[in-house]
Write a protein that holds these residues in place. Sequence first.
Motif, short mmCIF file in Angstrom:
data_model
loop_
_atom_site.label_atom_id
_atom_site.label_comp_id
_atom_site.label_asym_id
_atom_site.label_seq_id
_atom_site.Cartn_x
_atom_site.Cartn_y
_atom_site.Cartn_z
N THR A 1 4.56 6.01 -4.78
CA THR A 1 4.91 6.06 -6.21
C THR A 1 3.98 7.01 -6.95
O THR A 1 4.43 7.80 -7.80
N VAL A 2 2.70 6.96 -6.63
CA VAL A 2 1.75 7.88 -7.25
C VAL A 2 2.10 9.32 -6.89
O VAL A 2 2.09 10.22 -7.76
N THR A 3 2.45 9.57 -5.62
CA THR A 3 2.85 10.91 -5.19
C THR A 3 4.09 11.39 -5.92
O THR A 3 4.18 12.53 -6.36
N PRO B 1 6.19 15.52 -11.44
CA PRO B 1 6.49 16.00 -12.80
C PRO B 1 5.23 16.13 -13.65
O PRO B 1 5.16 17.01 -14.52
N LEU B 2 4.26 15.25 -13.41
CA LEU B 2 3.02 15.32 -14.19
C LEU B 2 2.30 16.63 -13.94
O LEU B 2 1.84 17.30 -14.88
N SER B 3 2.21 17.03 -12.68
CA SER B 3 1.53 18.29 -12.35
C SER B 3 2.30 19.49 -12.88
O SER B 3 1.71 20.46 -13.35
N VAL C 1 10.52 23.39 -4.07
CA VAL C 1 9.86 22.62 -3.02
C VAL C 1 10.12 21.12 -3.19
O VAL C 1 10.46 20.42 -2.24
N TYR C 2 9.96 20.62 -4.41
CA TYR C 2 10.16 19.20 -4.65
C TYR C 2 11.60 18.77 -4.38
O TYR C 2 11.86 17.72 -3.80
N VAL D 1 0.84 -1.20 0.00
CA VAL D 1 0.00 0.00 0.00
C VAL D 1 0.87 1.25 0.00
O VAL D 1 0.63 2.20 -0.75
N ASN D 2 1.91 1.25 0.86
CA ASN D 2 2.82 2.39 0.91
C ASN D 2 3.49 2.64 -0.43
O ASN D 2 3.62 3.79 -0.87
#
Length: 277
Positions: A205-207, A212-214, A268-269, A199-200
């Motif tokens: 991974t989605v986060t 970069p997607l955002s 920030v990233y 789950v983690n």
Amino acid sequence: MASEYTTSEYIKHHLTNASMCSTENGIAFNAQCADAGFWVWHVDTLGWSIALGLLFLALFRSAAKKATTGVPSKWQAFVELVIEFVDDNVKSTFHGKSNLIAPLALTIFVWVLLMNLMDLVPVDWLPSIAGMIGQYGFGMDPHDVYMKAVPTTDLNLTFALALGVFALIIFYSIKIKGVSGFVKELTMQPFGHWAFIPVNFILETVTLLARPLSLALRLFGNLYASELIFILIATLGYFQLPLHFVWSVFHILVLPLQAFIFMMLTIVYLSLASEDH
């Protein structure tokens, strides 16, 4: 130029990149690249982005070479103001130690800003010049000559910028935390128990991929919508001038804001990637 096309043809023409690809018969352009698949070069995006990048380097280099400790020139004062603005944001946001972040943030802010400012050039000027060059210089039909002058309206470019930032995120994450620390960050957060590792891993991974997607989609979406509205205003003919003026004045605020957001999110990233948990 708008009178030469129907409204849909006019919009499509202005939103189409000048493309180049390699085929079995040699180098092909534009419509001939429809079936070329992934390996198509958007030569207008590449040309304008490289030219604006070189312009940024030349302008700031000239300010550095002519810098004086006495009363600065107006251009030197402006460059110092931009550098101080970026430096203050880096110092207040980036909590790691790196000599790369401030120059990177300055480059991103100024380069993206210059590319965004191309949106203020009247939409018919550069395509018309490109059409005349194609017609009188190469014997081409002007309708087959494309010129998209705002690089940030091309998703390929915004994704390229975002992927560069993403590579730095991975680099700093591994450099600061080590490979094992980076793997633990992906597998032991937010739930610190081995049973939640799958789950983690999915959540982290989605986060990670969302960053970069955002970055890419936010910049592309805002500039593409802005350019589309300029094109729609241009279809009004002589009635476009008041609306064009109002939309341009509004964009004097929006275009620097989009460059600032891209720069700040990058800082920030990279700051998050540089934190040693």
